[in-house]
Design an enzyme around this catalytic site. Structure first.
Site, PDB file in Angstrom:
ATOM      1  N   CYS A 109       0.882  -1.152  -0.054  1.00 18.89           N
ATOM      2  CA  CYS A 109      -0.018   0.036   0.095  1.00 18.89           C
ATOM      3  C   CYS A 109       0.795   1.310   0.061  1.00 18.89           C
ATOM      4  CB  CYS A 109      -0.914  -0.018   1.376  1.00 18.89           C
ATOM      5  SG  CYS A 109      -2.002  -1.482   1.310  1.00 18.89           S
ATOM      6  N   HIS A 188      12.633   1.327   4.851  1.00 19.70           N
ATOM      7  CA  HIS A 188      12.329   0.046   4.603  1.00 19.70           C
ATOM      8  C   HIS A 188      13.251  -0.933   5.966  1.00 19.70           C
ATOM      9  CE1 HIS A 188      11.774  -3.769   2.461  1.00 19.70           C
ATOM     10  NE2 HIS A 188      11.720  -3.070   1.156  1.00 19.70           N
ATOM     11  N   HIS A 273      -2.338  19.742   6.378  1.00 17.44           N
ATOM     12  CA  HIS A 273      -3.052  18.530   6.025  1.00 17.44           C
ATOM     13  C   HIS A 273      -2.195  17.094   6.208  1.00 17.44           C
ATOM     14  CE1 HIS A 273      -5.884  21.471   4.715  1.00 17.44           C
ATOM     15  NE2 HIS A 273      -4.757  21.971   3.991  1.00 17.44           N
ATOM     16  N   HIS A 277      -2.601   6.742   4.849  1.00 15.42           N
ATOM     17  CA  HIS A 277      -3.328   5.299   4.194  1.00 15.42           C
ATOM     18  C   HIS A 277      -4.266   4.944   5.049  1.00 15.42           C
ATOM     19  CE1 HIS A 277      -3.856   1.708   2.445  1.00 15.42           C
ATOM     20  NE2 HIS A 277      -3.253   1.204   3.424  1.00 15.42           N
ATOM     21  N   ASN A 310     -10.146   0.076   2.078  1.00 15.07           N
ATOM     22  CA  ASN A 310      -8.769   0.022   2.156  1.00 15.07           C
ATOM     23  C   ASN A 310      -8.905   0.005   0.375  1.00 15.07           C
ATOM     24  OD1 ASN A 310      -6.112  -0.173   1.650  1.00 15.07           O
ATOM     25  ND2 ASN A 310      -6.015  -1.566   3.403  1.00 15.07           N
TER      26      ASN A 310
END
Length: 377
Positions: A109, A188, A273, A277, A310
């Site tokens: 995602c 990562h 703002h 996700h 989602n």
């Protein structure tokens, strides 16, 4: 599709959906067909519908000639047909022969922000051109038909969605552009086995392929977010917030002073703002808590989860569209997009509005219903 699941699995899915913060009016492509089409056939049709609509709309809105596009990037997690979806765009819109074409698969995602980062790097090597990004998900291709509850979660959470984004490095486009990309930051944690395995596509004992979501997900997401905001902070925060963060870090890690909590900077001093996700209610609750955000700050993410569920990497753009439809985006406003993805990754995109967005002049998925939101969850 429901007729293909056991009563026990259906009951579990119903229980999850009741607590998910998602509307009952969520659409799953292909479920109206009987007998059901193959998942591959549904997924290809689904992708063609979303891609042709989104890319066609963005080209029509901007007036850009497809032959002027120098870079095309598609990101999608689990559906990767041959020819690729990026090749589908080249074919359908007749892009030029030297176009740089990329198809990002299996990146989860957060891949929407990763695609933006890749486009930024590619545009730095080419002058006066456009990069077209197509962020989408086609959950139909990976609909799980077994009884493993860790895999049934993906059936409950993921839905079809897509967004097309056009980036330009042409100086003349600055006057007509909505936003300026300021930063992209990627984190990562894949070197850690626990993070690497917390979201993975696997085969169950009966040979059914599904997406396993482990109980470690929230803890891993928290670690990824912490690492990412540590990298984003120095780029966006005022000096006073950076100093407080560094001072507490030195006190805890170097001087080993006990009783001092990690200082979480006030990111509302850096952004107007937040587009986080819409991975699920628990994910949004955790980010709201970690960053000390308000209900107003979280509204675009929670309403996107409610209305669309989602939609993977495209959810960040649905959230920005929500803020636009509400008339919230003013010239100079700063927007922070945060995406989480398998691997495990966290990626941030930082934008600045180049003009005030007038909702009356916008055509986005919220316009016809925006007066009905926010809803009480």
């Amino acid at each position: 599709m429901s007729s293909l699941l056991s009563p026990e699995s259906l009951a579990f899915c119903a229980k999850v959906m009741e607590k998910s913060g998602v509307s009952e009016n969520i659409y799953v492509y292909g479920c109206q067909d009987f007998p059901p089409k193959s998942s591959f056939t549904c997924a290809r049709e689904e992708a063609e519908i979303v891609i042709s609509g989104a890319v066609g709309d963005v080209l029509a809105k901007t007036g850009v000639d497809p032959r002027d596009i120098g870079v095309v990037i598609v990101n999608i997690s689990t559906f990767n047909p041959v020819p690729s979806l990026s090749a589908m765009i080249v074919n359908r819109f007749k892009l030029r022969e030297d176009v740089l074409s990329y198809n990002l698969g299996g990146m989860g995602c957060s891949a929407g922000v990763i695609a933006v980062d890749l486009a930024k790097r590619l545009l730095q090597g080419r002058r006066n051109t456009y990069a077209l990004i197509m962020s989408l998900e086609s959950p139909t291709s990976s609909y799980y038909l077994g009884d493993d509850r860790s895999k049934l979660l993906s059936n409950c959470l993921f839905r079809m969605g897509g967004a097309a984004i056009l980036l330009s490095n042409r100086p003349s486009d600055r006057l007509s552009s909505k936003y300026e990309l300021k930063h992209t930051v990627r984190t990562h944690l894949g070197a850690d086995d626990r993070a690497y395995k917390c979201v993975s596509q696997e085969v169950d004992k009966d040979g059914n392929i599904g997406m396993t979501i482990s109980k470690d997900l929230m803890a891993i997401a928290g670690e990824a977010l912490k690492a990412n905001i540590t990298a984003v902070g120095p780029l966006v925060l005022p000096i006073s917030e950076q100093f407080l963060f560094l001072a507490t870090l030195v006190a805890r890690k170097v001087l080993k002073i006990k009783g001092i909590r990690a200082y979480i900077p006030d990111f509302k001093l850096a952004f107007e703002h937040f587009c986080i996700h819409a991975g699920g209610k628990a994910v949004l609750d955790e980010v709201e808590k970690k960053l000390s955000l308000t209900k107003w700050d979280m509204e675009p993410s929670r309403m996107t989860l409610y209305k669309y569920s989602n939609t993977s990497s495209s959810s960040l753009w649905y959230e920005l569209a929500y803020a636009e439809a509400k008339g919230r985006i003013k010239k100079g406003d700063r927007i922070w997009q945060i995406g989480f993805g398998s691997g495990f990754k966290c990626a941030s995109g930082v934008w600045r509005a180049l003009r005030t967005i007038n909702p009356a002049q916008e055509d986005n998925p919220w316009i016809d219903v925006i007066d009905q939101f926010p809803v009480t969850l």
